[in-house]
Design an enzyme around this catalytic site. Structure first.
Site, PDB file in Angstrom:
ATOM      1  N   GLY A   1       0.796  -1.217   0.000  1.00 20.52           N
ATOM      2  CA  GLY A   1       0.000   0.000   0.000  1.00 20.52           C
ATOM      3  C   GLY A   1       0.827   1.264   0.000  1.00 20.52           C
TER       4      GLY A   1
ATOM      5  N   HIS B   1       3.927   1.660  -8.180  1.00 18.90           N
ATOM      6  CA  HIS B   1       2.895   0.627  -8.008  1.00 18.90           C
ATOM      7  C   HIS B   1       1.885   0.675  -9.161  1.00 18.90           C
ATOM      8  CE1 HIS B   1       3.849   1.283  -3.536  1.00 18.90           C
ATOM      9  NE2 HIS B   1       4.169   0.018  -3.748  1.00 18.90           N
TER      10      HIS B   1
ATOM     11  N   GLN C   1       7.631  -9.972   7.355  1.00 19.18           N
ATOM     12  CA  GLN C   1       8.821  -9.611   6.586  1.00 19.18           C
ATOM     13  C   GLN C   1       9.561  -8.425   7.204  1.00 19.18           C
ATOM     14  OE1 GLN C   1       6.322  -8.808   3.024  1.00 19.18           O
ATOM     15  NE2 GLN C   1       7.650  -7.060   2.684  1.00 19.18           N
TER      16      GLN C   1
ATOM     17  N   GLN D   1      11.166  -4.330 -10.512  1.00 18.13           N
ATOM     18  CA  GLN D   1      12.605  -4.645 -10.500  1.00 18.13           C
ATOM     19  C   GLN D   1      13.350  -3.819  -9.452  1.00 18.13           C
ATOM     20  OE1 GLN D   1      13.680  -3.977 -14.570  1.00 18.13           O
ATOM     21  NE2 GLN D   1      12.941  -5.983 -15.247  1.00 18.13           N
ATOM     22  N   LYS D   2      12.673  -2.846  -8.847  1.00 18.46           N
ATOM     23  CA  LYS D   2      13.316  -2.087  -7.771  1.00 18.46           C
ATOM     24  C   LYS D   2      13.748  -3.059  -6.668  1.00 18.46           C
ATOM     25  CE  LYS D   2      12.538   1.443  -4.397  1.00 18.46           C
ATOM     26  NZ  LYS D   2      11.889   0.628  -3.351  1.00 18.46           N
ATOM     27  N   ASP D   3      12.907  -4.063  -6.421  1.00 30.28           N
ATOM     28  CA  ASP D   3      13.247  -5.116  -5.457  1.00 30.28           C
ATOM     29  C   ASP D   3      13.750  -6.323  -6.239  1.00 30.28           C
ATOM     30  OD1 ASP D   3      11.858  -4.092  -2.704  1.00 30.28           O
ATOM     31  OD2 ASP D   3      10.684  -3.495  -4.440  1.00 30.28           O
TER      32      ASP D   3
ATOM     33  N   ARG E   1       8.671   4.728   1.197  1.00 31.50           N
ATOM     34  CA  ARG E   1       9.483   5.270   2.294  1.00 31.50           C
ATOM     35  C   ARG E   1      10.060   6.645   1.978  1.00 31.50           C
ATOM     36  NH1 ARG E   1      10.841  -0.531   2.876  1.00 31.50           N
ATOM     37  NH2 ARG E   1      10.232  -1.188   4.966  1.00 31.50           N
TER      38      ARG E   1
HETATM   39  P1  AMP Z   1       5.899  -2.579  -1.813  1.00 26.61           P
HETATM   40  O1  AMP Z   1       4.553  -1.941  -1.597  1.00 26.61           O
HETATM   41  O2  AMP Z   1       7.034  -1.691  -1.480  1.00 26.61           O
HETATM   42  O3  AMP Z   1       5.989  -3.947  -1.197  1.00 26.61           O
HETATM   43  O4  AMP Z   1       6.015  -2.810  -3.377  1.00 26.61           O
HETATM   44  C1  AMP Z   1       5.057  -3.543  -4.072  1.00 26.61           C
HETATM   45  C2  AMP Z   1       5.559  -3.799  -5.463  1.00 26.61           C
HETATM   46  O5  AMP Z   1       5.815  -2.555  -6.113  1.00 26.61           O
HETATM   47  C3  AMP Z   1       6.872  -4.589  -5.478  1.00 26.61           C
HETATM   48  O6  AMP Z   1       6.834  -5.541  -6.528  1.00 26.61           O
HETATM   49  C4  AMP Z   1       7.897  -3.519  -5.748  1.00 26.61           C
HETATM   50  O7  AMP Z   1       9.055  -3.998  -6.395  1.00 26.61           O
HETATM   51  C5  AMP Z   1       7.118  -2.587  -6.654  1.00 26.61           C
HETATM   52  N1  AMP Z   1       7.695  -1.242  -6.663  1.00 26.61           N
HETATM   53  C6  AMP Z   1       7.976  -0.462  -5.585  1.00 26.61           C
HETATM   54  N2  AMP Z   1       8.563   0.685  -5.987  1.00 26.61           N
HETATM   55  C7  AMP Z   1       8.654   0.621  -7.335  1.00 26.61           C
HETATM   56  C8  AMP Z   1       9.177   1.500  -8.339  1.00 26.61           C
HETATM   57  N3  AMP Z   1       9.722   2.684  -8.049  1.00 26.61           N
HETATM   58  N4  AMP Z   1       9.098   1.106  -9.637  1.00 26.61           N
HETATM   59  C9  AMP Z   1       8.545  -0.095  -9.964  1.00 26.61           C
HETATM   60  N5  AMP Z   1       8.046  -0.962  -9.060  1.00 26.61           N
HETATM   61  C10 AMP Z   1       8.093  -0.607  -7.771  1.00 26.61           C
END
Ligand code: AMP
Length: 293
Positions: free
Chosen positions: A42, A48, A72, A159-161, A198
Site C-alpha cells: 500500500g 505501483h 517480513q 525490479q526495484k526489489d 518510504r
Molecule cells: P511494496 O509496496 O514496497 O511492497 O512494493 C510492491 C511492489 O511494487 C513490489 O513488486 C515492488 O518492487 C514494486 N515497486 C515499488 N517501488 C517501485 C518503483 N519505483 N518502480 C517499480 N516498481 C516498484
C-alpha cells in the site's frame, strides 16, 4: 442475471476476508477468466500503478493486495510506522482498473499458531537478505499464501526489489506454483530517485540529495562502458560519489551479483546486477542497475 449484479465498468470489489477472496477468484476461474495479481504493502505511488497498468493488460481480472506483512519486518524495523493511506490507495486502484482490492488484517492472514514458512535461503544470503534476516522468508510465505488464495495466472513485481523478484521466480519454479512472474522496470522521479513508499520519511534536505544514489549507479554504468571491470574499484567509485553528494548517508551495501543466482561476482564480464541500499538517517532506500558490458 449476471454473476455479479453490482459489477459495472468502474466497480471494484473490496475484500478483507481471505476465504471470500478465494471464492471470488474461484468464480472467475470457473468462468474461464484469467487473473493477474499485484501484491503491495500500500501507500501506492506511480511505481505501483505502473505495475497495475501492466497487469491490467495481462489478464481479464486484476487483483491488488494491500497488506503490510508483519512477518517480513525485523524487530527493529519500521512495521509500526510504515506509511498507510487506504482511502487514497483505493481511489488509485479504482482509477487503474483494479477489479478486486484485498486488504486483510494480519490476524486474518496468520493464525496464532502459524508454523509453515517458505524460504529460498540460497538467493537470500547477500544484499537485503544479509541486512534483513528473515525478510525474504516473510515475503516468500505471504506471496505463496496470496498465490494460494488468488491462483493468479500472472503476478507482477517491480525490479526495484530485484532480489525479491529473483527469489520469487525461483520459488515459483521450484514449487511448481504455475504463476507467470513478470518483472517491471524501476519507476523514477524526474530527478532519478526511485519511487518508494518510504520516500515520505525523507527530510527536504535528504530528498534533495537522494538522487545521488541513482547518479552513483549511472556513474558505475559509465565506468563499465568505458572498460572498468573490477568491482572493488567500481564499488569505491559509488561510495566516493555518495560521500561527496549525500552527506550523512551510510551505505548498507553496494554489491555486484549475478542477476539470477544473486551470487557475488568479482569482474563485470557479463550482465551484472549492481544493487545498493543506503541509509539516510533512519530511512533505508534501495536501488539497482543491471550493468550492460
Ligand atoms: P511494496 O509496496 O514496497 O511492497 O512494493 C510492491 C511492489 O511494487 C513490489 O513488486 C515492488 O518492487 C514494486 N515497486 C515499488 N517501488 C517501485 C518503483 N519505483 N518502480 C517499480 N516498481 C516498484
Amino acid at each position: 442475471m449476471p454473476d455479479f449484479p453490482n459489477e459495472t465498468e468502474n466497480h471494484m470489489d473490496l475484500l478483507s476476508d481471505p476465504t471470500l477472496l478465494r471464492q471470488h477468484c474461484q468464480k472467475w476461474h470457473s468462468q474461464g477468466l484469467s487473473v493477474a495479481l499485484v501484491p503491495t504493502m500500500g501507500f501506492l505511488h506511480a511505481g505501483h500503478t505502473s505495475l497495475l497498468d501492466h497487469a491490467r493488460t495481462r489478464a481479464d481480472k486484476l487483483v491488488l493486495s494491500i497488506f503490510v506483512n508483519p512477518t517480513q519486518f525485523g524487530p527493529n524495523e519500521d512495521l509500526d510506522r510504515y506509511p498507510r493511506d487506504l482511502p487514497r490507495d483505493l481511489e488509485l486502484a479504482r482509477a487503474h482498473g483494479v477489479d478486486l482490492a484485498f486488504t486483510p488484517e494480519p490476524q486474518a492472514m496468520y493464525q496464532p499458531d502459524h508454523a509453515t514458512w517458505v524460504d529460498v535461503p540460497e538467493l537470500g544470503q547477500g544484499l537485503c537478505g544479509a541486512s534483513r534476516p528473515g525478510h525474504f522468508r516473510g515475503v516468500c510465505t505471504v506471496v505463496t499464501k496470496l498465490f494460494g488464495l488468488v491462483r493468479p495466472d500472472v503476478a507482477v513485481f517491480g525490479q526495484k526489489d530485484w532480489q525479491q523478484l529473483a527469489i520469487l521466480r525461483r520459488m515459483t519454479r521450484d514449487l511448481d506454483l504455475g504463476v507467470d512472474i513478470v518483472g517491471r522496470p524501476i519507476f523514477r522521479e524526474a530527478d532519478g530517485l526511485a519511487l518508494s513508499s518510504r520516500n515520505v520519511y525523507l527530510t527536504p534536505e535528504e530528498r534533495a540529495q537522494a538522487p545521488a544514489i541513482h547518479e552513483g549507479l549511472a556513474l558505475v554504468q559509465g565506468a563499465v562502458r568505458a572498460g572498468e571491470r573490477d568491482v572493488e574499484r567500481l564499488g569505491l567509485m559509488f561510495r566516493a560519489h555518495l560521500a561527496e553528494k549525500l552527506t550523512g548517508a551510510s551505505v548498507d551495501y553496494a554489491d555486484f551479483v549475478h542477476p539470477v543466482a544473486m551470487s557475488p561476482v568479482a569482474c563485470v564480464e557479463a550482465p551484472t546486477l549492481f544493487a545498493v541500499a543506503v541509509f539516510l538517517s533512519r530511512v533505508r532506500l534501495i536501488d539497482n542497475i543491471l550493468l550492460e558490458v
